[in-house]
Design a protein around this motif. Structure first.
Motif, PDB file in Angstrom:
ATOM      1  N   LYS A   1     -18.030  11.308  -0.990  1.00 25.23           N
ATOM      2  CA  LYS A   1     -19.211  10.526  -0.615  1.00 25.23           C
ATOM      3  C   LYS A   1     -19.170  10.032   0.831  1.00 25.23           C
ATOM      4  N   LEU A   2     -17.977  10.077   1.446  1.00 22.26           N
ATOM      5  CA  LEU A   2     -17.857   9.654   2.841  1.00 22.26           C
ATOM      6  C   LEU A   2     -18.062  10.845   3.767  1.00 22.26           C
ATOM      7  N   GLU A   3     -18.767  10.623   4.863  1.00 20.32           N
ATOM      8  CA  GLU A   3     -18.995  11.684   5.834  1.00 20.32           C
ATOM      9  C   GLU A   3     -17.816  11.767   6.798  1.00 20.32           C
ATOM     10  N   ALA A   4     -17.389  12.992   7.100  1.00 23.21           N
ATOM     11  CA  ALA A   4     -16.298  13.182   8.054  1.00 23.21           C
ATOM     12  C   ALA A   4     -16.794  12.890   9.476  1.00 23.21           C
TER      13      ALA A   4
ATOM     14  N   VAL B   1      -6.777  13.983  -0.513  1.00 22.89           N
ATOM     15  CA  VAL B   1      -8.228  14.220  -0.525  1.00 22.89           C
ATOM     16  C   VAL B   1      -8.880  14.031   0.841  1.00 22.89           C
ATOM     17  N   LEU B   2      -8.123  13.532   1.823  1.00 27.31           N
ATOM     18  CA  LEU B   2      -8.668  13.351   3.166  1.00 27.31           C
ATOM     19  C   LEU B   2      -8.325  14.548   4.042  1.00 27.31           C
ATOM     20  N   SER B   3      -8.895  14.568   5.253  1.00 27.77           N
ATOM     21  CA  SER B   3      -8.752  15.714   6.151  1.00 27.77           C
ATOM     22  C   SER B   3      -8.364  15.244   7.545  1.00 27.77           C
ATOM     23  N   ALA B   4      -7.997  16.213   8.388  1.00 31.18           N
ATOM     24  CA  ALA B   4      -7.684  15.919   9.787  1.00 31.18           C
ATOM     25  C   ALA B   4      -8.866  15.220  10.441  1.00 31.18           C
ATOM     26  N   GLY B   5      -8.567  14.181  11.227  1.00 31.98           N
ATOM     27  CA  GLY B   5      -9.602  13.400  11.881  1.00 31.98           C
ATOM     28  C   GLY B   5      -9.960  12.124  11.143  1.00 31.98           C
TER      29      GLY B   5
ATOM     30  N   SER C   1       8.072  -2.409   8.149  1.00 33.29           N
ATOM     31  CA  SER C   1       8.959  -1.254   8.297  1.00 33.29           C
ATOM     32  C   SER C   1       8.480  -0.049   7.504  1.00 33.29           C
ATOM     33  N   ASP C   2       7.519  -0.238   6.586  1.00 27.00           N
ATOM     34  CA  ASP C   2       6.956   0.885   5.842  1.00 27.00           C
ATOM     35  C   ASP C   2       5.881   1.618   6.632  1.00 27.00           C
ATOM     36  N   ASP C   3       5.343   0.977   7.668  1.00 26.33           N
ATOM     37  CA  ASP C   3       4.194   1.542   8.372  1.00 26.33           C
ATOM     38  C   ASP C   3       4.540   2.789   9.174  1.00 26.33           C
ATOM     39  N   GLY C   4       5.659   2.776   9.875  1.00 24.27           N
ATOM     40  CA  GLY C   4       6.028   3.931  10.691  1.00 24.27           C
ATOM     41  C   GLY C   4       6.156   5.205   9.880  1.00 24.27           C
ATOM     42  N   PRO C   5       6.945   5.217   8.789  1.00 18.29           N
ATOM     43  CA  PRO C   5       7.045   6.424   7.969  1.00 18.29           C
ATOM     44  C   PRO C   5       5.707   6.886   7.402  1.00 18.29           C
ATOM     45  N   ARG C   6       4.851   5.938   7.007  1.00 15.98           N
ATOM     46  CA  ARG C   6       3.525   6.316   6.504  1.00 15.98           C
ATOM     47  C   ARG C   6       2.715   7.011   7.600  1.00 15.98           C
ATOM     48  N   ALA C   7       2.708   6.418   8.776  1.00 13.66           N
ATOM     49  CA  ALA C   7       1.942   6.987   9.878  1.00 13.66           C
ATOM     50  C   ALA C   7       2.424   8.391  10.213  1.00 13.66           C
ATOM     51  N   GLU C   8       3.739   8.600  10.170  1.00 12.51           N
ATOM     52  CA  GLU C   8       4.287   9.928  10.463  1.00 12.51           C
ATOM     53  C   GLU C   8       3.850  10.953   9.419  1.00 12.51           C
ATOM     54  N   ARG C   9       3.889  10.572   8.141  1.00 11.96           N
ATOM     55  CA  ARG C   9       3.465  11.495   7.087  1.00 11.96           C
ATOM     56  C   ARG C   9       1.996  11.879   7.251  1.00 11.96           C
ATOM     57  N   LEU C  10       1.150  10.892   7.513  1.00  4.54           N
ATOM     58  CA  LEU C  10      -0.271  11.165   7.669  1.00  4.54           C
ATOM     59  C   LEU C  10      -0.550  11.961   8.934  1.00  4.54           C
ATOM     60  N   ASP C  11       0.200  11.683   9.989  1.00  2.01           N
ATOM     61  CA  ASP C  11      -0.017  12.377  11.254  1.00  2.01           C
ATOM     62  C   ASP C  11       0.232  13.879  11.122  1.00  2.01           C
TER      63      ASP C  11
ATOM     64  N   ILE D   1      -4.153  12.952  10.143  1.00  8.76           N
ATOM     65  CA  ILE D   1      -4.828  11.734   9.681  1.00  8.76           C
ATOM     66  C   ILE D   1      -4.248  10.533  10.424  1.00  8.76           C
ATOM     67  N   GLY D   2      -5.107   9.692  10.979  1.00 12.73           N
ATOM     68  CA  GLY D   2      -4.664   8.507  11.692  1.00 12.73           C
ATOM     69  C   GLY D   2      -4.310   7.373  10.749  1.00 12.73           C
ATOM     70  N   TYR D   3      -3.621   6.367  11.287  1.00 16.73           N
ATOM     71  CA  TYR D   3      -3.183   5.243  10.460  1.00 16.73           C
ATOM     72  C   TYR D   3      -3.212   3.962  11.278  1.00 16.73           C
ATOM     73  N   LEU D   4      -3.769   2.906  10.665  1.00 15.54           N
ATOM     74  CA  LEU D   4      -3.736   1.560  11.230  1.00 15.54           C
ATOM     75  C   LEU D   4      -3.188   0.604  10.179  1.00 15.54           C
ATOM     76  N   ASP D   5      -2.349  -0.330  10.605  1.00 13.63           N
ATOM     77  CA  ASP D   5      -1.924  -1.408   9.707  1.00 13.63           C
ATOM     78  C   ASP D   5      -2.591  -2.693  10.180  1.00 13.63           C
ATOM     79  N   VAL D   6      -3.186  -3.415   9.241  1.00 12.90           N
ATOM     80  CA  VAL D   6      -3.954  -4.617   9.578  1.00 12.90           C
ATOM     81  C   VAL D   6      -3.488  -5.785   8.732  1.00 12.90           C
ATOM     82  N   GLY D   7      -2.956  -6.800   9.378  1.00  7.57           N
ATOM     83  CA  GLY D   7      -2.702  -8.059   8.707  1.00  7.57           C
ATOM     84  C   GLY D   7      -4.007  -8.809   8.569  1.00  7.57           C
ATOM     85  N   VAL D   8      -4.334  -9.252   7.366  1.00  9.22           N
ATOM     86  CA  VAL D   8      -5.614  -9.902   7.088  1.00  9.22           C
ATOM     87  C   VAL D   8      -5.363 -11.310   6.566  1.00  9.22           C
ATOM     88  N   SER D   9      -5.959 -12.296   7.214  1.00 10.28           N
ATOM     89  CA  SER D   9      -5.864 -13.681   6.761  1.00 10.28           C
ATOM     90  C   SER D   9      -7.265 -14.225   6.545  1.00 10.28           C
TER      91      SER D   9
END
Length: 290
Positions: free
Chosen positions: A47-50, A73-77, A89-99, A103-111
């Protein structure tokens, strides 16, 4: 802008509504079909447009599996944003796998807790500038109005690191109010403890939103009699103290507040009743009733 959100609990559900009110198209997926817009991650991706952007707001225990499921289910870009309370410390390995899949990756602290839908959320972002720029319409709509409430804190991991420190500070602030509450409650002289806290809300150097929330809790239950003096810790305080040890930074107040929460699980502490009340007020966290 179009955004997918995975996890529609207290935070994710309110974020969906705030973004929709700002004019964004938000499609949400949750295990609870009563609140979900789609039946699966695959349907969410369809349902999301690339190029897609999907914000993950799930409990820490299922974050890894959720992101791995999205990668299928996601694609490059596309971009994945983790806004949960993950360990930095979990963010770096996740970003590498997605890269590896483009696929890009952002980590966001939310308050902002359960009040964020109305007041806005403070956002601490880690990741590449190009990904941050692309998501700025979403960040601008989620943050409070004005110049504060958003920071691009640094590369991948910086957002969750900043939120970890934020939560460590929160531990210390809450416990200072809680100790003051206990001392006032035991005093032979002070007969109006809720009134004292209420009087501090204007003109004092200790005024804050946390003080406002404690005043609210005391309005509802002047002696906090319905609460048990028990407060959980969700991990960020421990991680903050771990970093203090690693970097030889003395975190006396934060460490003491963390250990006080451990103590709360042994005895019914009046101070921890105040901490439990504050956690319920700002974040909707469950309380243990007497």
């Amino acid at each position: 802008m179009q955004l997918g959100i995975v996890g529609l609990g207290r935070m994710g559900g309110n974020m969906r509504e705030r973004l929709r009110a700002a004019g964004h198209e938000v499609i949400g997926f949750d295990q609870d079909p009563q609140v979900s817009d789609v039946a699966s991650l695959a349907e969410l991706a369809e349902k999301l447009e690339a190029p897609r952007a999907v914000w993950v707001m799930v409990p820490a225990g299922v974050t890894e599996a959720t992101i791995d499921g999205l990668a299928e289910v996601l694609s490059a870009g596309d971009i994945v944003i983790d806004g949960g309370n993950s360990r930095f410390s979990d963010d770096g390995p996740r970003a590498e796998r997605l890269d590896r899949q483009g696929i890009g990756y952002l980590d966001v602290g939310v308050s902002g807790g359960v009040w964020g839908r109305e007041n806005g959320y403070a956002l601490m972002v880690g990741g590449a500038q190009e990904h941050v720029d692309r998501l700025m319409p979403i960040f601008d709509s989620l943050k409070p109005a004005g110049e504060y409430g958003f920071v691009h804190a640094g590369p991948v991991g910086a957002g969750h690191y900043a939120k970890m420190v934020h939560n460590g500070i929160e531990y210390g602030l809450m416990h200072a109010y809680a100790e003051g509450y206990e001392l006032l409650a035991k005093s032979e002289l002070v007969t109006n403890v809720p009134g004292v806290f209420k009087s501090w809300r204007e003109g004092t150097v200790v005024r804050s939103w946390l003080l406002d929330l404690l005043d609210r809790a005391l309005d509802e239950d002047p002696e906090l009699a319905s609460l048990r003096g028990y407060a959980e810790d969700t991990g960020e305080g421990r991680w903050t103290v771990d970093e203090g040890v690693r970097l030889a930074v003395p975190l006396n107040v934060i460490a003491a507040a963390l250990f006080a929460r451990f103590a709360s699980r042994q005895d019914d502490s009046p101070a921890m009743k105040a901490v439990a009340a504050l956690r319920n007020q700002f974040g909707g966290h469950a309380t243990h009733k007497n």
